[in-house]
Write a protein that holds these residues in place. Structure first.
Motif, PDB file in Angstrom:
ATOM      1  N   HIS A   1      44.455 -15.737 -62.972  1.00 25.07           N
ATOM      2  CA  HIS A   1      44.443 -16.905 -63.480  1.00 25.07           C
ATOM      3  C   HIS A   1      44.084 -16.824 -64.948  1.00 25.07           C
ATOM      4  CE1 HIS A   1      42.784 -21.054 -63.472  1.00 25.07           C
ATOM      5  NE2 HIS A   1      41.629 -20.613 -63.720  1.00 25.07           N
ATOM      6  N   THR A   2      43.303 -15.743 -65.336  1.00 26.04           N
ATOM      7  CA  THR A   2      43.376 -15.547 -66.991  1.00 26.04           C
ATOM      8  C   THR A   2      43.411 -14.005 -66.795  1.00 26.04           C
ATOM      9  OG1 THR A   2      41.000 -15.226 -67.128  1.00 26.04           O
ATOM     10  CG2 THR A   2      42.052 -17.444 -67.466  1.00 26.04           C
ATOM     11  N   GLN A   3      43.770 -13.255 -67.933  1.00 28.29           N
ATOM     12  CA  GLN A   3      43.847 -11.847 -67.997  1.00 28.29           C
ATOM     13  C   GLN A   3      42.249 -11.373 -67.782  1.00 28.29           C
ATOM     14  OE1 GLN A   3      46.350  -9.993 -68.401  1.00 28.29           O
ATOM     15  NE2 GLN A   3      44.914  -8.041 -68.338  1.00 28.29           N
ATOM     16  N   GLY A   4      41.451 -12.012 -68.144  1.00 33.03           N
ATOM     17  CA  GLY A   4      40.071 -11.385 -68.074  1.00 33.03           C
ATOM     18  C   GLY A   4      39.066 -11.937 -66.980  1.00 33.03           C
ATOM     19  N   SER A   5      39.807 -12.539 -66.120  1.00 34.76           N
ATOM     20  CA  SER A   5      39.003 -13.265 -64.904  1.00 34.76           C
ATOM     21  C   SER A   5      38.439 -12.067 -64.303  1.00 34.76           C
ATOM     22  CB  SER A   5      39.990 -13.731 -63.848  1.00 34.76           C
ATOM     23  OG  SER A   5      40.388 -15.107 -64.171  1.00 34.76           O
ATOM     24  N   VAL A   6      37.102 -12.289 -63.737  1.00 34.95           N
ATOM     25  CA  VAL A   6      36.340 -11.450 -62.864  1.00 34.95           C
ATOM     26  C   VAL A   6      35.889 -11.995 -61.707  1.00 34.95           C
ATOM     27  CG1 VAL A   6      35.675  -9.796 -64.825  1.00 34.95           C
ATOM     28  CG2 VAL A   6      34.261 -11.601 -64.096  1.00 34.95           C
ATOM     29  N   CYS A   7      35.346 -11.291 -60.655  1.00 34.57           N
ATOM     30  CA  CYS A   7      34.546 -11.833 -59.869  1.00 34.57           C
ATOM     31  C   CYS A   7      33.049 -10.952 -59.919  1.00 34.57           C
ATOM     32  CB  CYS A   7      34.987 -11.591 -58.389  1.00 34.57           C
ATOM     33  SG  CYS A   7      36.556 -12.269 -57.826  1.00 34.57           S
ATOM     34  N   PHE A   8      32.112 -11.697 -59.580  1.00 34.01           N
ATOM     35  CA  PHE A   8      30.698 -10.900 -59.845  1.00 34.01           C
ATOM     36  C   PHE A   8      30.188 -10.895 -58.336  1.00 34.01           C
ATOM     37  CE2 PHE A   8      30.988 -13.229 -63.989  1.00 34.01           C
ATOM     38  CZ  PHE A   8      30.992 -11.993 -64.797  1.00 34.01           C
ATOM     39  N   ARG A   9      29.705  -9.547 -58.011  1.00 31.20           N
ATOM     40  CA  ARG A   9      29.035  -9.266 -56.853  1.00 31.20           C
ATOM     41  C   ARG A   9      27.630  -9.104 -57.095  1.00 31.20           C
ATOM     42  NH1 ARG A   9      31.150  -5.770 -51.785  1.00 31.20           N
ATOM     43  NH2 ARG A   9      29.310  -6.017 -50.563  1.00 31.20           N
ATOM     44  N   TYR A  10      26.806  -9.843 -56.656  1.00 29.55           N
ATOM     45  CA  TYR A  10      25.198  -9.737 -56.379  1.00 29.55           C
ATOM     46  C   TYR A  10      24.862  -9.629 -54.950  1.00 29.55           C
ATOM     47  CZ  TYR A  10      20.495 -11.435 -56.326  1.00 29.55           C
ATOM     48  OH  TYR A  10      19.068 -11.647 -55.992  1.00 29.55           O
ATOM     49  N   LYS A  11      24.436  -8.336 -54.582  1.00 26.21           N
ATOM     50  CA  LYS A  11      24.229  -8.179 -53.235  1.00 26.21           C
ATOM     51  C   LYS A  11      25.387  -8.263 -52.308  1.00 26.21           C
ATOM     52  CE  LYS A  11      19.043  -8.958 -53.452  1.00 26.21           C
ATOM     53  NZ  LYS A  11      18.048  -9.830 -53.131  1.00 26.21           N
ATOM     54  N   ASN A  12      25.460  -9.268 -51.232  1.00 29.05           N
ATOM     55  CA  ASN A  12      26.579  -9.660 -50.657  1.00 29.05           C
ATOM     56  C   ASN A  12      27.168 -10.914 -50.843  1.00 29.05           C
ATOM     57  OD1 ASN A  12      26.624  -7.139 -49.112  1.00 29.05           O
ATOM     58  ND2 ASN A  12      25.114  -8.082 -47.729  1.00 29.05           N
ATOM     59  N   THR A  13      26.857 -11.218 -52.114  1.00 30.71           N
ATOM     60  CA  THR A  13      27.394 -12.599 -52.480  1.00 30.71           C
ATOM     61  C   THR A  13      28.658 -12.355 -53.514  1.00 30.71           C
ATOM     62  OG1 THR A  13      25.320 -13.566 -52.147  1.00 30.71           O
ATOM     63  CG2 THR A  13      27.048 -14.799 -53.443  1.00 30.71           C
ATOM     64  N   LEU A  14      29.733 -12.762 -53.552  1.00 27.07           N
ATOM     65  CA  LEU A  14      30.925 -12.706 -54.505  1.00 27.07           C
ATOM     66  C   LEU A  14      30.906 -14.257 -54.893  1.00 27.07           C
ATOM     67  CD1 LEU A  14      32.620 -10.418 -55.385  1.00 27.07           C
ATOM     68  CD2 LEU A  14      34.525 -11.550 -53.780  1.00 27.07           C
ATOM     69  N   PHE A  15      30.889 -14.122 -56.203  1.00 25.74           N
ATOM     70  CA  PHE A  15      31.089 -15.292 -57.153  1.00 25.74           C
ATOM     71  C   PHE A  15      32.747 -15.233 -57.694  1.00 25.74           C
ATOM     72  CE2 PHE A  15      26.720 -14.610 -57.457  1.00 25.74           C
ATOM     73  CZ  PHE A  15      26.048 -15.670 -57.082  1.00 25.74           C
ATOM     74  N   THR A  16      33.624 -16.143 -57.504  1.00 28.70           N
ATOM     75  CA  THR A  16      34.733 -15.984 -57.539  1.00 28.70           C
ATOM     76  C   THR A  16      35.433 -16.780 -58.681  1.00 28.70           C
ATOM     77  OG1 THR A  16      35.589 -17.401 -55.970  1.00 28.70           O
ATOM     78  CG2 THR A  16      35.538 -15.075 -55.053  1.00 28.70           C
ATOM     79  N   GLY A  17      34.684 -17.408 -59.196  1.00 28.07           N
ATOM     80  CA  GLY A  17      35.246 -18.382 -60.572  1.00 28.07           C
ATOM     81  C   GLY A  17      36.523 -19.236 -59.934  1.00 28.07           C
TER      82      GLY A  17
END
Ligand SMILES: [Zn+2]
Ligand SMILES: [Zn+2]
Length: 318
Positions: free
Chosen positions: A175-191
Motif C-alpha cells: 500500500h506504501t513502501q514503508g507500510s508496517v503491521c504492529f504486533r502487540y501480544k496477540n493483537t495485530l494492527f494492520t493500518g
C-alpha cells in the motif's frame, strides 16, 4: 457481532474513531493501555479530530499528556496527521518505518516537490493533463490535514519496548513502501494493509515506487502465516478471519489481471489510464489517480507474462 473470544483485546486496547471528512470518512486510532501508554496511528490534524481524541482519552481516564509512544502504520496523512500535535502536548516519541520516514518527517517541506512528481507519474500512466491538475489541486487542499513530525525510523523485525511488553514491527510493503503491521501480544494492527470492507489501493497510494503489487501479495502472505491473532485495521471493524480475507484479496487481484489481459487481447496498445476507463467506467476527481495507478501496478506485474509487453507508456498483449 464479534463473540467474546474475538474481543479479548478490549481490556488493553481502546479503539477511538476519528472523523475524517477528506478521505475514507473516519480513521481508527488505538490506545494501548500498558504500563506505558501508546497510540497506533493518530487521525488527521484538525481541531475537530483533536477534540474527539482528547475527549475519548480523557473519558477513558488517560489524558493525552500521558501518551509515551506513537506508532504510525504508514505515511498517509490521515494516519500520521495529528502526530505532531500530540507530540507537542505529551512529548511522545513517534515511530515510522524508515521507507516512509521522509514523507512524514519532512511532509510539509517536501509536499510541493512530491506532488509535482505525482503529476509527472500520472502523465506517464496516460492521464490527460486536464484530469491530472484537479487531482493535484485536491491533494494540495488535503495537505492541511497533516504536518511534519519529528520521528524515529523503524526496521522490519524491530521490537520497541513498551513497559515490560514489546511492539514488534512487521514490514508489509505494498500500500506504501514503508507500510508496517504492529504486533502487540496477540493483537495485530494492520493500518491499511488489511481492511475489512474493501481492498486497499495498490499502485497509486505510493505512486513513485515500483512493483508494488508483487510486494503487496508477498506482504499478505507474511501476515497469512500468523495464527491466533486479533486483527485491528486502520479503518472499520475488527477483521475476524484474516486468512480468508487475504485469500479473497489475492483472488481479486488475479481476476483483475485476467480482465486487463482480456482488454489488451485485441492487440491495440493502451495506457494504464485507458485500461482503467474500460475497467471502471468513468473516473472522476481522486479516482483518476487511484484507478490509473491500480492498473499500472497490475501491468508491471503482468509485463513479460500472458503476452503483455510495454511499448513506451502503453501496453499491448499479443
Ligand atoms: Zn493509506
Ligand atoms: Zn487509511
Amino acid at each position: 457481532m464479534p463473540n467474546q473470544q474475538s474481543k479479548r483485546h478490549e481490556e488493553r486496547v481502546l479503539k477511538i474513531t476519528i472523523p475524517n471528512p477528506y478521505f475514507e470518512q473516519s480513521n481508527n486510532v488505538y490506545l494501548i493501555k500498558d504500563e506505558e501508554l501508546a497510540l497506533i496511528d493518530t487521525g488527521i490534524d484538525t481541531d475537530e479530530a483533536f477534540d474527539v481524541l482528547n475527549k475519548a482519552l480523557a473519558q477513558a481516564g488517560f489524558p493525552i499528556k500521558g501518551i509515551k509512544k506513537i506508532f504510525i502504520t504508514h505515511k498517509h496523512p490521515d494516519h500520521f496527521g495529528m502526530a505532531s500535535r500530540i507530540q507537542s502536548e505529551s512529548g511522545a516519541e513517534v515511530y515510522i518505518h524508515r521507507d516512509d520516514w521522509e514523507d512524514v518527517a519532512r511532509f510539509t517541506e517536501r509536499r510541493d516537490e512530491v506532488l509535482e512528481k505525482y503529476a509527472q507519474t500520472m502523465l506517464r500512466w496516460g492521464v490527460p493533463k486536464g484530469a491530472v491538475d484537479p487531482v493535484i489541486e485536491l491533494l494540495k487542499e488535503g495537505s492541511v490535514i497533516a504536518r511534519s513530525v519529528k520521528a524515529q525510523m523503524l526496521a522490519d523485525g524491530q521490537a520497541v519496548p513498551l513497559g515490560r511488553q514489546k511492539i514488534i514491527v512487521i514490514h508489509t510493503p505494498g500500500h506504501t513502501q514503508g507500510s508496517v503491521c504492529f504486533r502487540y501480544k496477540n493483537t495485530l494492527f494492520t493500518g491499511d494493509h488489511l481492511l475489512p470492507d474493501y481492498t486497499p489501493n495498490i499502485g497509486a497510494t505510493d505512486a513513485l515506487m515500483s512493483d508494488m503489487l508483487k510486494k503487496y501479495i508477498q506482504s499478505l502472505l507474511k501476515i497469512r502465516e500468523l495464527d491466533g491473532i486479533e486483527v485491528l485495521p486502520g479503518h472499520g471493524e475488527q477483521i475476524s478471519n484474516h486468512k480468508a480475507l487475504i485469500d479473497s484479496i489475492i483472488q481479486h487481484h488475479e481476476e483483475r489481471k485476467r480482465a486487463i489481459v482480456k482488454i489488451l487481447s485485441d492487440g491495440i496498445p493502451r495506457s494504464a489510464y485507458q485500461i482503467a476507463l474500460e475497467l471502471f467506467g468513468s473516473l472522476d476527481s481522486y479516482h483518476v489517480m487511484l484507478g490509473a495507478g491500480e492498473v499500472h501496478a497490475h501491468l508491471e506485474d503482468l509485463e513479460g507474462r500472458c503476452g503483455v509487453r510495454r511499448l513506451g507508456n502503453n501496453y499491448i498483449a499479443a
